[in-house]
Motif scaffolding. Structure first.
Motif, PDB file in Angstrom:
ATOM      1  N   ARG A 168       0.824  -1.211   0.000  1.00 19.46           N
ATOM      2  CA  ARG A 168       0.000   0.000   0.000  1.00 19.46           C
ATOM      3  C   ARG A 168       0.854   1.257   0.000  1.00 19.46           C
ATOM      4  N   ARG A 169       2.040   1.141   0.569  1.00 17.57           N
ATOM      5  CA  ARG A 169       2.901   2.322   0.555  1.00 17.57           C
ATOM      6  C   ARG A 169       4.346   1.935   0.818  1.00 17.57           C
ATOM      7  N   THR A 170       5.225   2.889   0.504  1.00 13.75           N
ATOM      8  CA  THR A 170       6.647   2.725   0.789  1.00 13.75           C
ATOM      9  C   THR A 170       7.039   3.787   1.803  1.00 13.75           C
ATOM     10  N   ARG A 171       7.744   3.349   2.837  1.00 13.59           N
ATOM     11  CA  ARG A 171       8.316   4.308   3.782  1.00 13.59           C
ATOM     12  C   ARG A 171       9.827   4.303   3.614  1.00 13.59           C
ATOM     13  N   ARG A 172      10.406   5.489   3.700  1.00 12.89           N
ATOM     14  CA  ARG A 172      11.845   5.586   3.540  1.00 12.89           C
ATOM     15  C   ARG A 172      12.484   5.963   4.872  1.00 12.89           C
ATOM     16  N   PHE A 173      13.553   5.258   5.223  1.00 13.05           N
ATOM     17  CA  PHE A 173      14.276   5.525   6.466  1.00 13.05           C
ATOM     18  C   PHE A 173      15.734   5.805   6.117  1.00 13.05           C
ATOM     19  N   THR A 174      16.166   7.019   6.373  1.00 16.59           N
ATOM     20  CA  THR A 174      17.553   7.370   6.085  1.00 16.59           C
ATOM     21  C   THR A 174      18.356   7.356   7.378  1.00 16.59           C
ATOM     22  N   LEU A 175      19.417   6.559   7.374  1.00 17.28           N
ATOM     23  CA  LEU A 175      20.267   6.424   8.557  1.00 17.28           C
ATOM     24  C   LEU A 175      21.337   7.507   8.526  1.00 17.28           C
ATOM     25  N   ASN A 176      21.413   8.253   9.625  1.00 11.29           N
ATOM     26  CA  ASN A 176      22.388   9.345   9.693  1.00 11.29           C
ATOM     27  C   ASN A 176      23.304   9.177  10.895  1.00 11.29           C
ATOM     28  N   MET A 177      24.543   9.617  10.739  1.00  8.78           N
ATOM     29  CA  MET A 177      25.404   9.752  11.906  1.00  8.78           C
ATOM     30  C   MET A 177      26.252  10.986  11.768  1.00  8.78           C
ATOM     31  N   MET A 178      26.519  11.629  12.913  1.00  8.40           N
ATOM     32  CA  MET A 178      27.360  12.803  12.900  1.00  8.40           C
ATOM     33  C   MET A 178      28.724  12.380  13.388  1.00  8.40           C
ATOM     34  N   MET A 179      29.731  12.746  12.605  1.00  8.23           N
ATOM     35  CA  MET A 179      31.069  12.312  12.996  1.00  8.23           C
ATOM     36  C   MET A 179      31.559  13.087  14.204  1.00  8.23           C
ATOM     37  N   GLY A 180      31.288  14.374  14.251  1.00  6.65           N
ATOM     38  CA  GLY A 180      31.577  15.178  15.441  1.00  6.65           C
ATOM     39  C   GLY A 180      32.996  15.070  15.968  1.00  6.65           C
ATOM     40  N   MET A 181      33.297  15.711  17.076  1.00  7.20           N
ATOM     41  CA  MET A 181      34.575  15.608  17.785  1.00  7.20           C
ATOM     42  C   MET A 181      35.762  15.763  16.845  1.00  7.20           C
ATOM     43  N   GLY A 182      35.655  16.705  15.934  1.00  5.93           N
ATOM     44  CA  GLY A 182      36.785  16.981  15.045  1.00  5.93           C
ATOM     45  C   GLY A 182      37.052  15.867  14.060  1.00  5.93           C
ATOM     46  N   MET A 183      36.068  15.004  13.833  1.00  3.48           N
ATOM     47  CA  MET A 183      36.285  13.916  12.894  1.00  3.48           C
ATOM     48  C   MET A 183      35.631  14.194  11.548  1.00  3.48           C
ATOM     49  N   GLY A 184      35.337  15.439  11.279  1.00  2.00           N
ATOM     50  CA  GLY A 184      34.918  15.745   9.923  1.00  2.00           C
ATOM     51  C   GLY A 184      33.491  16.236   9.741  1.00  2.00           C
ATOM     52  N   PHE A 231      23.446   9.841  16.517  1.00  2.31           N
ATOM     53  CA  PHE A 231      22.801   8.985  15.513  1.00  2.31           C
ATOM     54  C   PHE A 231      21.325   9.324  15.388  1.00  2.31           C
ATOM     55  N   SER A 232      20.808   9.153  14.188  1.00  2.00           N
ATOM     56  CA  SER A 232      19.394   9.430  13.979  1.00  2.00           C
ATOM     57  C   SER A 232      18.895   8.676  12.761  1.00  2.00           C
ATOM     58  N   ILE A 233      17.582   8.640  12.631  1.00  2.47           N
ATOM     59  CA  ILE A 233      16.928   8.075  11.457  1.00  2.47           C
ATOM     60  C   ILE A 233      15.985   9.148  10.933  1.00  2.47           C
ATOM     61  N   ASN A 234      16.075   9.451   9.649  1.00  2.00           N
ATOM     62  CA  ASN A 234      15.318  10.563   9.061  1.00  2.00           C
ATOM     63  C   ASN A 234      15.530  11.848   9.856  1.00  2.00           C
ATOM     64  N   GLY A 235      16.731  12.018  10.376  1.00  6.25           N
ATOM     65  CA  GLY A 235      17.081  13.248  11.070  1.00  6.25           C
ATOM     66  C   GLY A 235      16.571  13.341  12.498  1.00  6.25           C
ATOM     67  N   ARG A 236      15.909  12.310  12.980  1.00  4.32           N
ATOM     68  CA  ARG A 236      15.376  12.349  14.348  1.00  4.32           C
ATOM     69  C   ARG A 236      16.008  11.248  15.176  1.00  4.32           C
ATOM     70  N   ALA A 237      16.464  11.626  16.341  1.00  2.00           N
ATOM     71  CA  ALA A 237      16.979  10.612  17.272  1.00  2.00           C
ATOM     72  C   ALA A 237      15.811   9.990  18.026  1.00  2.00           C
ATOM     73  N   MET A 238      15.986   8.776  18.487  1.00  2.18           N
ATOM     74  CA  MET A 238      14.959   8.076  19.261  1.00  2.18           C
ATOM     75  C   MET A 238      14.460   8.939  20.418  1.00  2.18           C
ATOM     76  N   GLU A 296      22.091   2.088  18.490  1.00  3.88           N
ATOM     77  CA  GLU A 296      20.712   2.027  18.995  1.00  3.88           C
ATOM     78  C   GLU A 296      20.566   2.871  20.265  1.00  3.88           C
ATOM     79  N   ASP A 297      21.515   2.679  21.203  1.00  2.00           N
ATOM     80  CA  ASP A 297      21.438   3.381  22.487  1.00  2.00           C
ATOM     81  C   ASP A 297      21.636   4.890  22.336  1.00  2.00           C
ATOM     82  N   ASN A 298      22.218   5.313  21.218  1.00  2.00           N
ATOM     83  CA  ASN A 298      22.521   6.728  21.038  1.00  2.00           C
ATOM     84  C   ASN A 298      21.726   7.360  19.909  1.00  2.00           C
ATOM     85  N   GLY A 299      20.559   6.837  19.653  1.00  2.00           N
ATOM     86  CA  GLY A 299      19.616   7.569  18.807  1.00  2.00           C
ATOM     87  C   GLY A 299      19.147   6.905  17.530  1.00  2.00           C
ATOM     88  N   MET A 300      19.879   5.872  17.045  1.00  2.00           N
ATOM     89  CA  MET A 300      19.494   5.313  15.746  1.00  2.00           C
ATOM     90  C   MET A 300      18.369   4.285  15.917  1.00  2.00           C
TER      91      MET A 300
END
Ligand code: C2O
Ligand code: CU
Ligand code: CU
Length: 508
Positions: free
Chosen positions: A367-383, A399-406, A497-501
């Motif tokens: 009936r539909r397609t949902r899209r989930f984009t996995l994101n991570m921020m390198m942070g801490m001077g890692m780019g 970490f986040s999925i579609n830009g939102r953390a858990m 998982e524990d940090n937002g993804m």
């Protein structure tokens, strides 16, 4: 004579005696080829429950304990009905199950039935908290085909630590079909669980967990491998064929499994189901939370070793760019299990040509397609941000999925019961993420537009999504609706998982 000999071996392997082996009390990582004392592979006890008015009753106690991984060295661990890990639960399709989960630890926990199709309120996700000294009593009917599953802590923000310290166990699920197949199925004899986990030990023998930010970014890697909690394990087959139920119970490490003599084996199951027919191969990539059932032939009587080797460059799963410097760990090679067949192996029947019939779910049913984009921020001077899905980035979580953390207070998706949906997972990062969905087993449609590999055609609940890859899978949302209790979807690298993804969905 032969029979009684093999019996004794089995009893010894199942024995609840000292976990200590002959390994010297020197604590260092064991890398491939290192000579070391061998310990008989521990086999978690089989727990088939006891009949009760509420159904087949499984009493599980989550507890603190001490385990002697190294001879004479006590390590603080967590376990279920024991000091480390839990018993192997055997479930039967169609049976009513009553779980009594007793938290005897000092901290909150939950217990999740990974891969089981159960009502959300019985799922054991982060909302079904079991406070210290209390009992959680989910009841459900087993409603799915035969496969290999597992159960583990899913406490919010604590899953990585609790699973790492031992709150996990295997689930074997049989159905009418699986019980008639000519497959090895004598638990502890020719049907052997192999729970693969990597650990890091401090000099005093205690378990080291996340100590620096890198442990979160890459996920936590250890330098010492345990199989069923056994250091330097050794197993002696007594039958020509042995079925191994492999479970990657590691927090972050992906294994590239093979035998030291390159022998081939038959892949028969992908976790959520059998494959339609055995797939002969000599290597298998298993990401965290993935399971595989393989049958290995030892009738040549030769010793061999189950090893993990470098992640193949053509797999599409290798870490890319600057992250690859942080994850050299994924290429470490280890001996996992030394296998020395006994003489006079009991004969095993040939493998069935057909294992099951898998009806493909038609794409047109969705009936539909949902899209989930996995994101991570390198942070801490890692780019800088590694994400860039275009969504709102949550600056407090890496970490986040579609830009939102858990967020426990946010239901991210609402699915209509009875619908078939396609989920499209887009990995917008430089490393592999094993993506897992509760509630359902799914069928993989394609990976970057190409059909799934032969080892991925069975039902699965966890799929590898390599850096830059897009994976689509299809699933039906059936049987349970509940607007108030959510299921999770998340990366199964537990530090991610524990940090937002992670996100939540309800079926209504
Ligand atoms: Cu294996 Cu959400 O879990
Ligand atoms: Cu799960
Ligand atoms: Cu991840």
């Amino acid at each position: 004579m032969k029979f009684s000999h093999s019996r004794r071996t089995v009893i010894r392997q199942l024995g609840l005696g000292s976990l200590a082996g002959t390994f010297p009390a020197i604590l260092y990582g064991q890398s491939r080829g290192q000579a070391a004392g061998r310990n008989a592979l521990q086999i978690p006890p089989l727990f088939e429950g006891v009949p009760s008015t509420a159904g087949q009753l499984y009493s599980l106690t989550m507890q603190q304990g001490e385990t002697e991984f190294f001879n004479g060295v006590r390590t603080q661990t967590l376990g279920i009905n024991g000091n480390y890990l839990g018993p192997t639960l055997r479930l039967l399709n169609g049976e009513q199950v009553a779980m009594d989960v007793n938290n005897q630890m000092q901290e909150n926990t939950t217990l999740h039935w990974h891969g089981l199709h159960v009502p959300a309120v019985a799922d054991g996700g982060p909302a079904q908290i079991i406070a210290p000294g209390t009992i959680w009593q989910p009841r459900f009917e087993v409603m799915q085909q035969a496969g290999t599953f597992w159960y583990h802590s899913h406490a919010m923000g604590q899953t990585g630590s609790q699973v790492y310290h031992g709150l996990a166990g295997m689930i074997i699920l049989d159905d009418e079909e699986s019980l008639t197949l000519q497959l090895p199925r004598e638990y502890g004899v020719d049907d052997i669980p192999l729970i693969l986990q990597d650990k890091r030990f401090n000099a005093d023998g205690s378990l080291a967990y996340v100590g620096m930010r890198r442990d979160i970014m890459t996920g936590f890697f250890g330098d010492t491998i345990l199989v069923n909690g056994t250091l330097n394990p050794q197993f002696s087959p007594t039958t020509e064929k042995v079925r191994f139920r492999l479970l990657n119970g590691s927090n972050a490490r992906t294994y590239t499994l093979a035998f030291s003599d390159q022998r081939s084996f038959s892949l028969i199951g992908s976790g959520g189901s059998f494959l339609p027919s055995p797939l002969v191969t000599n290597t298998l990539i298993l990401a965290p939370a993935e399971r595989a059932e393989i049958v290995v032939d030892f009738s040549d009587g030769r010793a061999t070793t189950l090893v993990t080797t470098e992640l193949p460059a053509d797999s599409g799963f290798r870490t890319q760019g600057m992250m690859s410097m942080m994850t050299a760990m994924v290429d470490q090679e280890f001996d996992l299990l030394e296998i020395t067949p006994q003489t006079g192996l009991a004969s095993s029947p040939a493998l069935p040509r057909q294992l099951t019939t898998l009806t493909r779910i038609a794409e047109s049913e969705a009936r539909r397609t949902r899209r989930f984009t996995l994101n991570m921020m390198m942070g801490m001077g890692m780019g800088g941000p590694g994400g860039g899905g275009g969504g709102r980035m949550n600056m407090s979580a890496p970490f986040s999925i579609n830009g939102r953390a858990m967020d426990m207070d946010v239901i991210n998706e609402r699915v209509t019961m009875g619908d078939t949906e396609i989920w499209e997972i887009v990995n917008d990062t430089m490393m592999l993420h094993p993506f897992h969905v509760h509630h359902n087993q799914f069928q993989i449609l394609d990976r970057n537009g190409s059909p799934p590999r032969a080892d991925e055609v069975g039902f699965k609940d966890t799929v590898k999504v390599g850096p830059g890859e897009t994976v689509r899978f299809i699933m039906r949302f059936e049987n349970f609706s509940d607007p108030d209790n959510a299921y999770m979807y998340h990366c199964h690298i537990l530090e991610h998982e524990d940090n937002g993804m992670m996100g939540q969905f309800v079926v209504v």
